[in-house]
Motif scaffolding. Structure first.
Motif, PDB file in Angstrom:
ATOM      1  N   VAL A  11       0.843  -1.188   0.000  1.00 40.60           N
ATOM      2  CA  VAL A  11       0.000   0.000   0.000  1.00 40.60           C
ATOM      3  C   VAL A  11       0.882   1.243   0.000  1.00 40.60           C
ATOM      4  N   GLY A  12       0.306   2.359  -0.420  1.00 36.98           N
ATOM      5  CA  GLY A  12       1.055   3.600  -0.416  1.00 36.98           C
ATOM      6  C   GLY A  12       0.243   4.750  -0.966  1.00 36.98           C
ATOM      7  N   ASP A  13       0.819   5.928  -0.925  1.00 40.14           N
ATOM      8  CA  ASP A  13       0.236   7.134  -1.514  1.00 40.14           C
ATOM      9  C   ASP A  13       1.132   7.577  -2.663  1.00 40.14           C
ATOM     10  N   VAL A  14       0.539   7.763  -3.836  1.00 36.20           N
ATOM     11  CA  VAL A  14       1.298   8.171  -5.018  1.00 36.20           C
ATOM     12  C   VAL A  14       0.490   9.174  -5.838  1.00 36.20           C
ATOM     13  N   ARG A  15       1.171   9.882  -6.702  1.00 40.17           N
ATOM     14  CA  ARG A  15       0.490  10.659  -7.735  1.00 40.17           C
ATOM     15  C   ARG A  15       0.465   9.835  -9.015  1.00 40.17           C
ATOM     16  N   ALA A  16      -0.570  10.074  -9.822  1.00 37.89           N
ATOM     17  CA  ALA A  16      -0.687   9.367 -11.111  1.00 37.89           C
ATOM     18  C   ALA A  16      -1.155  10.373 -12.160  1.00 37.89           C
ATOM     19  N   PRO A  17      -0.277  11.287 -12.571  1.00 34.71           N
ATOM     20  CA  PRO A  17      -0.662  12.316 -13.550  1.00 34.71           C
ATOM     21  C   PRO A  17      -1.256  11.696 -14.810  1.00 34.71           C
ATOM     22  N   GLY A  18      -2.408  12.233 -15.221  1.00 31.54           N
ATOM     23  CA  GLY A  18      -3.078  11.734 -16.418  1.00 31.54           C
ATOM     24  C   GLY A  18      -4.174  10.729 -16.134  1.00 31.54           C
ATOM     25  N   LEU A  19      -4.236  10.185 -14.939  1.00 28.98           N
ATOM     26  CA  LEU A  19      -5.286   9.229 -14.571  1.00 28.98           C
ATOM     27  C   LEU A  19      -6.463   9.993 -13.978  1.00 28.98           C
ATOM     28  N   SER A  20      -7.661   9.727 -14.458  1.00 26.68           N
ATOM     29  CA  SER A  20      -8.845  10.450 -13.982  1.00 26.68           C
ATOM     30  C   SER A  20      -9.030  10.284 -12.484  1.00 26.68           C
ATOM     31  N   ARG A  21      -9.329  11.403 -11.818  1.00 24.61           N
ATOM     32  CA  ARG A  21      -9.612  11.384 -10.389  1.00 24.61           C
ATOM     33  C   ARG A  21     -11.111  11.272 -10.111  1.00 24.61           C
ATOM     34  N   GLU A  22     -11.896  11.058 -11.140  1.00 26.91           N
ATOM     35  CA  GLU A  22     -13.336  10.905 -10.962  1.00 26.91           C
ATOM     36  C   GLU A  22     -13.725   9.487 -10.551  1.00 26.91           C
ATOM     37  N   TYR A  23     -12.749   8.577 -10.552  1.00 26.76           N
ATOM     38  CA  TYR A  23     -13.067   7.173 -10.281  1.00 26.76           C
ATOM     39  C   TYR A  23     -12.101   6.586  -9.260  1.00 26.76           C
ATOM     40  N   TRP A  24     -12.608   5.599  -8.534  1.00 25.93           N
ATOM     41  CA  TRP A  24     -11.755   4.720  -7.736  1.00 25.93           C
ATOM     42  C   TRP A  24     -11.445   3.549  -8.667  1.00 25.93           C
ATOM     43  N   HIS A  25     -10.252   3.539  -9.230  1.00 26.14           N
ATOM     44  CA  HIS A  25      -9.871   2.554 -10.235  1.00 26.14           C
ATOM     45  C   HIS A  25      -9.504   1.225  -9.566  1.00 26.14           C
ATOM     46  N   GLN A  26     -10.057   0.133 -10.111  1.00 24.13           N
ATOM     47  CA  GLN A  26      -9.827  -1.197  -9.534  1.00 24.13           C
ATOM     48  C   GLN A  26      -9.563  -2.184 -10.665  1.00 24.13           C
ATOM     49  N   TRP A  27      -8.310  -2.632 -10.750  1.00 19.32           N
ATOM     50  CA  TRP A  27      -7.917  -3.580 -11.785  1.00 19.32           C
ATOM     51  C   TRP A  27      -7.774  -4.978 -11.187  1.00 19.32           C
ATOM     52  N   LEU A  43       3.620   6.653 -12.386  1.00 22.51           N
ATOM     53  CA  LEU A  43       3.394   6.990 -10.979  1.00 22.51           C
ATOM     54  C   LEU A  43       4.553   7.826 -10.457  1.00 22.51           C
ATOM     55  N   ALA A  44       4.262   8.673  -9.479  1.00 23.87           N
ATOM     56  CA  ALA A  44       5.287   9.582  -8.960  1.00 23.87           C
ATOM     57  C   ALA A  44       5.045   9.873  -7.487  1.00 23.87           C
ATOM     58  N   ASP A  45       6.080  10.385  -6.837  1.00 22.92           N
ATOM     59  CA  ASP A  45       5.983  10.931  -5.475  1.00 22.92           C
ATOM     60  C   ASP A  45       5.306   9.964  -4.500  1.00 22.92           C
ATOM     61  N   ALA A  46       5.953   8.850  -4.259  1.00 22.36           N
ATOM     62  CA  ALA A  46       5.439   7.894  -3.270  1.00 22.36           C
ATOM     63  C   ALA A  46       5.736   8.435  -1.868  1.00 22.36           C
ATOM     64  N   THR A  47       4.751   9.061  -1.254  1.00 26.45           N
ATOM     65  CA  THR A  47       4.940   9.677   0.068  1.00 26.45           C
ATOM     66  C   THR A  47       4.640   8.725   1.208  1.00 26.45           C
ATOM     67  N   TRP A  48       4.116   7.563   0.899  1.00 25.72           N
ATOM     68  CA  TRP A  48       3.851   6.542   1.912  1.00 25.72           C
ATOM     69  C   TRP A  48       4.059   5.190   1.256  1.00 25.72           C
ATOM     70  N   LEU A  49       4.867   4.352   1.872  1.00 26.41           N
ATOM     71  CA  LEU A  49       5.143   3.000   1.393  1.00 26.41           C
ATOM     72  C   LEU A  49       4.959   2.052   2.564  1.00 26.41           C
ATOM     73  N   SER A  50       4.096   1.057   2.405  1.00 26.17           N
ATOM     74  CA  SER A  50       3.865   0.153   3.533  1.00 26.17           C
ATOM     75  C   SER A  50       3.349  -1.188   3.015  1.00 26.17           C
ATOM     76  N   THR A  51       3.131  -2.087   3.929  1.00 25.41           N
ATOM     77  CA  THR A  51       2.520  -3.378   3.618  1.00 25.41           C
ATOM     78  C   THR A  51       1.355  -3.612   4.565  1.00 25.41           C
ATOM     79  N   TRP A  52       0.406  -4.378   4.110  1.00 20.09           N
ATOM     80  CA  TRP A  52      -0.723  -4.782   4.952  1.00 20.09           C
ATOM     81  C   TRP A  52      -0.750  -6.296   5.017  1.00 20.09           C
ATOM     82  N   ARG A  53      -0.840  -6.817   6.221  1.00 19.56           N
ATOM     83  CA  ARG A  53      -0.917  -8.265   6.414  1.00 19.56           C
ATOM     84  C   ARG A  53      -2.250  -8.620   7.048  1.00 19.56           C
ATOM     85  N   ALA A  54      -2.798  -9.724   6.635  1.00 22.05           N
ATOM     86  CA  ALA A  54      -4.082 -10.158   7.171  1.00 22.05           C
ATOM     87  C   ALA A  54      -3.916 -10.608   8.617  1.00 22.05           C
TER      88      ALA A  54
END
Length: 376
Positions: A201-217, A273-284
Motif C-alpha cells: 500500500v502507499g500514496d502516489v500521484r498518477a498524472p493523467g489518470l482520472s480522479r473521478e473514479y476509484w480505479h480497480q484492476w 506513478l510519482a511521489d510515493a509519500t507513503w510505502l507500507s505493507t498490509w498483512r491479514a
C-alpha cells in the motif's frame, strides 16, 4: 534591615513561591492520559474535553503524519463527529459520492456508484480532530514515548522515555495494532495472521489518470491493483497484490515496484506513478485483546482489535470505541459497561469482516465486480 539582607530575603521568598508552583505543576493530575493521537485517541480527547474533563494526549511520533491509511467514514462515525462539532469540516473535505471503475485483464468492465460513505484520508481526519481539540484547549504532545505504567486505587502513573512521570485518574491505550500499552499491561492479543504480506500500500500521484473514479484492476490470475483518489489532494491511495522475487518471497514496497505492478495490471503505458509519500505493507491479521480494561487503564481501537479491511470498518470502530469510553469516563455509563459493550462488538467485528473479506476475494474473480462486494 540593610538593603542586601532585604534583597536576600525577598529572593528567598520568591524561590519558595516558585518551588511551591513547581510542586503544584508536578503533582497535577489529569483526568485521563491518552496514548496515541490517531482517530481513536483524538476522538476520545475531544469527547472528554467537551465533558469538562482534562485529557492529556501523548504520541511517540515526532510530528503528525500525512498518510491516507484508513480512508472511509461510515454514518456511525459521522454521528460521533457531529456531536463533537467536527463533522462539517470533515465532510467539507471528504467525498460522499464515489464511482468504482472496475477493469478485468486490462479492459474496462463496469462502473458502480457508491453513496452514503465519506471518502477522506486518515491524516485529514486527524488534522480536523486536532484543530477541534486545540479549540477546546488541548494540544497533542508529540515525541512523548511511554515506557512504563503503574496504577493504584487512586490513579495511574505513566513514565515517559524522557524521565517524566505523569499522574492521571485513568489511562487509555489508543496506540494501534502494535500497542505498547497493551504489551506493558501484559494483555494477550489473541487470534491469527501476521504471516506473508497480503498487500502493498502507499500514496502516489498518477498524472493523467482520472480522479473521478476509484480505479480497480483485477486479473484472471488473481492479481489486483486499486488506485483511490484522496479528496483535497492530488494523490491516490494504492493497494496491490505484492511482487515476489525469484524465490517467491514478497518484495518490499517501492515506487519502482508500484510502477511495475501498475503496468502489469492497468496496461496504461502513458501513466507514470510519482511521489510515493507513503510505502507500507498490509498483512491479514484477525486478533483481539483478551480484555480491554485493566483497573484504571483501557484499550481502544486497533490496540484492542485488528481485522480484515473489507468494508472499511477499522477507523470507524475505533471512533465508536472512543465514544463508548468517553461515556464511561464521563460518568454517563459505568466503567464496567465499556468492556461489556465493546468486547463483544470487537468479536462480532472480527467474524463479520472476515466473512466480508472472503466474499470480496471470491467476487472479484467475476469481471465487473470490485470491493463493493464488501461494502454493503
Amino acid at each position: 534591615m540593610n538593603g542586601a539582607l532585604h534583597d536576600a530575603m525577598d529572593a528567598a521568598v520568591d524561590d519558595a513561591a516558585n518551588d511551591a508552583v513547581d510542586d503544584v505543576v508536578n503533582d497535577a493530575v489529569d483526568d485521563a492520559v491518552i496514548v496515541g493521537a490517531g482517530p481513536t485517541g483524538l476522538t476520545l480527547a475531544c469527547d472528554l474535553a467537551l465533558r469538562g474533563l482534562t485529557p492529556r494526549v501523548l504520541d511517540r511520533r515526532e510530528a503528525p503524519h500525512r498518510e491516507s491509511r484508513g480512508k472511509t467514514l461510515r454514518p456511525g462515525a459521522l454521528e460521533v463527529f457531529e456531536r463533537l462539532g467536527v463533522a462539517d469540516r470533515i465532510t467539507a473535505v471528504g467525498r460522499s459520492h464515489q464511482v468504482l471503475r472496475k477493469y478485468f485483464d486490462g479492459a474496462h468492465a463496469a462502473d458502480t456508484p457508491v453513496e452514503g460513505l465519506c471518502l477522506i484520508g486518515q491524516w485529514q481526519v486527524e488534522e480536523a480532530l486536532r484543530e477541534r481539540l486545540a479549540e477546546l484547549g488541548v494540544r497533542v504532545e508529540f515525541g512523548a514515548e511511554v515506557t512504563g505504567i503503574g496504577q493504584d486505587a487512586d490513579g495511574v502513573s505513566t513514565t515517559l522515555a524522557d524521565g517524566r512521570s505523569l499522574r492521571s485518574g485513568y489511562l487509555a491505550g489508543c496506540d494501534g495494532g502494535r500497542s505498547t500499552m497493551r504489551k506493558l499491561l501484559g494483555i494477550p492479543f489473541e487470534g491469527h495472521g501476521g504471516g506473508e504480506q497480503s498487500m502493498v500500500v502507499g500514496d502516489v500521484r498518477a498524472p493523467g489518470l482520472s480522479r473521478e473514479y476509484w480505479h480497480q484492476w483485477f486479473t484472471s490470475d488473481g492479481g489486483a491493483m486499486l488506485l483511490c483518489p484522496i479528496p483535497g489532494t492530488d494523490s491516490f491511495q494504492l493497494q496491490a497484490s505484492p511482487e515476489a522475487d525469484a524465490e517467491g518471497r514478497p518484495l518490499p514496497p517501492s515506487l519502482e515496484g508500484f510502477q511495475r505492478l501498475f503496468d502489469r495490471h492497468a496496461r496504461m503505458p502513458g501513466i507514470r506513478l510519482a511521489d510515493a509519500t507513503w510505502l507500507s505493507t498490509w498483512r491479514a491479521n484477525v486478533r483481539m485483546a483478551g480484555r480491554i480494561r485493566e483497573g484504571r487503564t483501557f484499550l481502544a481501537g486497533d490496540a484492542a482489535h485488528v481485522h480484515p479491511i473489507a468494508g472499511g470498518f477499522g477507523m470507524n470502530t475505533g471512533i465508536e470505541d472512543a465514544a463508548a469510553l468517553g461515556r464511561a469516563l464521563g460518568g454517563e455509563t459505568s466503567l464496567e459497561a465499556y468492556e461489556a459493550d465493546r468486547l463483544p462488538a470487537a468479536a462480532h467485528l472480527l467474524a463479520h469482516t472476515s466473512a466480508r473479506m472472503e466474499r470480496v476475494v471470491a467476487a472479484v474473480a467475476t469481471p465487473g465486480t470490485g470491493v463493493e462486494a464488501g461494502l454493503d
